[in-house]
Design a protein around this motif. Sequence first.
Motif, PDB file in Angstrom:
ATOM      1  N   SER A  59       0.854  -1.186   0.000  1.00  0.00           N
ATOM      2  CA  SER A  59       0.000   0.000   0.000  1.00  0.00           C
ATOM      3  C   SER A  59       0.894   1.240   0.000  1.00  0.00           C
ATOM      4  N   ASP A  81      -6.614  10.283   7.996  1.00  0.00           N
ATOM      5  CA  ASP A  81      -7.251   8.992   7.663  1.00  0.00           C
ATOM      6  C   ASP A  81      -8.278   9.180   6.556  1.00  0.00           C
ATOM      7  N   GLU A  82      -9.104  10.194   6.739  1.00  0.00           N
ATOM      8  CA  GLU A  82     -10.215  10.404   5.819  1.00  0.00           C
ATOM      9  C   GLU A  82      -9.722  10.759   4.413  1.00  0.00           C
ATOM     10  N   GLU A  85      -8.140   7.638   2.770  1.00  0.00           N
ATOM     11  CA  GLU A  85      -9.171   6.683   2.332  1.00  0.00           C
ATOM     12  C   GLU A  85      -9.889   7.221   1.085  1.00  0.00           C
ATOM     13  N   ASN A  88      -7.561   6.660  -1.993  1.00  0.00           N
ATOM     14  CA  ASN A  88      -7.421   5.349  -2.635  1.00  0.00           C
ATOM     15  C   ASN A  88      -8.730   4.663  -2.960  1.00  0.00           C
ATOM     16  N   SER A  89      -9.844   5.115  -2.390  1.00  0.00           N
ATOM     17  CA  SER A  89     -11.097   4.455  -2.768  1.00  0.00           C
ATOM     18  C   SER A  89     -11.906   5.261  -3.788  1.00  0.00           C
ATOM     19  N   GLN A  90     -11.639   6.574  -3.903  1.00  0.00           N
ATOM     20  CA  GLN A  90     -12.414   7.365  -4.869  1.00  0.00           C
ATOM     21  C   GLN A  90     -11.551   8.046  -5.926  1.00  0.00           C
ATOM     22  N   ARG A 209      -7.173  -3.582 -11.689  1.00  0.00           N
ATOM     23  CA  ARG A 209      -7.297  -4.533 -10.577  1.00  0.00           C
ATOM     24  C   ARG A 209      -6.094  -4.467  -9.666  1.00  0.00           C
TER      25      ARG A 209
END
Lengths: 211, 165
Positions: A59, A81-82, A85, A88-90, A209
């Motif tokens: 990561s 943190d926010e 996150e 990497n997620s949006q 992926r």
Amino acid sequence: MKIISDRGNFQSIKILIAAKTSCIDVKFTVVKPNEMIVPYLTEHKLPILEVKPDKYLFSVNAAVRLFFTSTGIESNSVEIDEWLEWENSQLLPCVLSFLFGMVEPNTKNGKLETALQPILNHLNLCLHNRKYIVGDKLSSADVAIFGTVYPLMMALLLKDFSNITSWIQRLLTTSAFQDAVFLVTNNEGPSCFKVEKALTQEEIDAALRSW
Amino acid sequence: MAAVEKELRDVAAYLGVPCGKITFNELVPVLNGKIKGLTTILKHLTRESKNTFLFGNNAEDQAFIDQWLEYRVTSINTCSNEKELSNRLKELNLYLSDKVYFVGNHITLADVSIYHAVHGILADMTYSEKENLIHLSRWLDNIQQSSELRQSLPLLPFSKTLLYH
């Protein structure tokens, strides 16, 4: 510690910046794009930070944060943190779809750009009158997000987001950011992320992926 | 979304802290209208609870815990087909082949999050399918012995040969 990356991998910019900012010497090793480094992963994934022999962080954001927290540059915070996150997620999946979409002759860029628009808007708004994303000093949130939006400079996609562009320009005045960009883009700047060869759908899926 | 809300309530109960109000912005959970993202909320609840051992013993442990929390959100939760999910389970199984916990030598937030992510998947498996994921199964069986951690989730059965492997 050792950074293992393929050539021109824009995510490796982040780890290089973090290492330089925290004054930790790291070795930078270039491998082939499909090289399998982490023995338990089923797909190739780069860059990797080898923390100890046979102990790998795959990561990128966790690697960036390790440099900043182990040297006391930052401590854990809910804001960081926010943002990590969110990155990497949006942000990252959207930027990757866009970058890979750019080289597909039949993909209409319009659609992907529309998906990016609200995400970049969010960042642009948050950077209004701010030098850094969290608080008043550089944190891993700046480094993680810089590394992911930097290739978009090539597509002139950021020209309408003045807060983002001035934040990028300001970060690029420091040697840690300059050196990392120089090393990864081979002194070509963001244009090096333009992939010449059209990728097949399979390659695009595999690349998405592996992120 | 109901599953995520239930998970956050279960984790809050395990940590001994009140959970607060969970809403959703598209698919992203939001706590009390301001703290966004599954990983971010899990870490926030843990900080509130003062169960700091769940963050590991040092910055390096914390980085590996962050990595598995991210993996759960970006690699497990986003699987769109059987093949991808099967690859993720293989990765977890292989990673755990020489480990009792994900990071270090005690339970951390990485174990808590991945337990919630894979519980439902392993619950639908036959004994022999679970035996093909022997390390993941052994890890889960060890973790699930804590009723505080389990909360509302049922104890999963594993075959005896697996338990005494």
